[in-house]
Design a protein around this motif. Structure first.
Motif, PDB file in Angstrom:
ATOM      1  N   THR A  34       0.832  -1.206   0.000  1.00  0.00           N
ATOM      2  CA  THR A  34       0.000   0.000   0.000  1.00  0.00           C
ATOM      3  C   THR A  34       0.863   1.252   0.000  1.00  0.00           C
ATOM      4  O   THR A  34       0.511   2.249  -0.639  1.00  0.00           O
ATOM      5  CB  THR A  34      -1.004   0.037   1.175  1.00  0.00           C
ATOM      6  OG1 THR A  34      -0.309  -0.097   2.404  1.00  0.00           O
ATOM      7  CG2 THR A  34      -2.040  -1.055   1.044  1.00  0.00           C
ATOM      8  N   GLN A  37       1.910   1.762  -3.535  1.00  0.00           N
ATOM      9  CA  GLN A  37       0.829   2.326  -4.344  1.00  0.00           C
ATOM     10  C   GLN A  37       0.770   3.839  -4.177  1.00  0.00           C
ATOM     11  O   GLN A  37       0.612   4.577  -5.156  1.00  0.00           O
ATOM     12  CB  GLN A  37      -0.518   1.715  -3.951  1.00  0.00           C
ATOM     13  CG  GLN A  37      -0.700   0.283  -4.373  1.00  0.00           C
ATOM     14  CD  GLN A  37      -1.958  -0.330  -3.765  1.00  0.00           C
ATOM     15  OE1 GLN A  37      -2.496   0.136  -2.775  1.00  0.00           O
ATOM     16  NE2 GLN A  37      -2.419  -1.416  -4.376  1.00  0.00           N
ATOM     17  N   GLN A 100      -6.939   6.832  -2.275  1.00  0.00           N
ATOM     18  CA  GLN A 100      -6.108   5.667  -1.949  1.00  0.00           C
ATOM     19  C   GLN A 100      -5.970   5.518  -0.436  1.00  0.00           C
ATOM     20  O   GLN A 100      -6.085   4.415   0.098  1.00  0.00           O
ATOM     21  CB  GLN A 100      -4.725   5.799  -2.593  1.00  0.00           C
ATOM     22  CG  GLN A 100      -3.797   4.626  -2.308  1.00  0.00           C
ATOM     23  CD  GLN A 100      -4.260   3.341  -2.959  1.00  0.00           C
ATOM     24  OE1 GLN A 100      -4.560   3.319  -4.133  1.00  0.00           O
ATOM     25  NE2 GLN A 100      -4.338   2.268  -2.190  1.00  0.00           N
TER      26      GLN A 100
END
Length: 188
Positions: A34, A37, A100
């Motif tokens: 994550t 990302q 996100q």
């Protein structure tokens, strides 16, 4: 006199083995993914990015300090449009980073529950320490997300404020150009 060797009892050996047993944490890989990302999203910044070695030249290109006589109306419109596009792209990127981060909250909640369950079931010192380290890693990941989110938000706000300041400076320059030497036209 020789020192007698102490032998650990089977119970003590079992306790020591429990104390040194490890926990398998799959959550660490998910936390790392994550963060990667978000790093990719931050790298997709358009206009003025986050590379320190490029910020000054990109900023000077979009926000020139001099307004020479040679600038045509078309040049002004093209520059204003580029600045507006850069501001809109910065706000868009900020929204993507925010999305996100919000999306990561559900995954973080699951990771936290899993880590806490493993912590509660820790049988020895090593497992308890590993669970603590995983909780610290989750907290650090969330802090990194907040830092990235703040950087994206402040970047967007800075670009928008710069765009408005540039528009004001260009308007002042156009007014000076229109007025010329300050003497207004008086018909006879």
């Amino acid at each position: 006199m020789p020192v007698p060797l102490l032998r650990a009892s089977p119970v003590a050996s079992a306790a020591q083995a429990k104390n040194l047993s490890r926990i398998d944490f799959r959550e660490l890989q998910a936390l790392t993914q994550t963060l990667q990302q978000i790093d990719r999203l931050m790298g997709q910044a358009q206009g003025i990015g986050y590379r320190v070695d490029q910020v000054d030249s990109e900023f000077k290109r979009l926000f020139p300090q001099s307004f020479g006589q040679a600038l045509t109306t078309n040049d002004l419109v093209v520059g204003a449009r580029a600045r507006l596009d850069t501001s809109v792209a910065a706000f868009n990127q900020t929204m993507r980073v925010q999305a996100q981060v919000v999306g990561n909250v559900a995954a973080d909640t699951q990771a936290l529950a899993s880590i806490m369950a493993k912590s509660q079931g820790a049988e020895g010192g090593l497992q308890a320490q590993q669970a603590t380290n995983q909780l610290l890693a989750l907290a650090a990941k969330q802090q990194f997300q907040i830092q990235n989110l703040m950087a994206a938000q402040y970047r967007a706000e800075t670009l928008e404020a710069s765009r408005r300041a540039q528009a004001e400076a260009e308007a002042q320059a156009a007014t000076r150009k229109f007025l010329g030497n300050g003497t207004a036209y008086h018909p006879r």
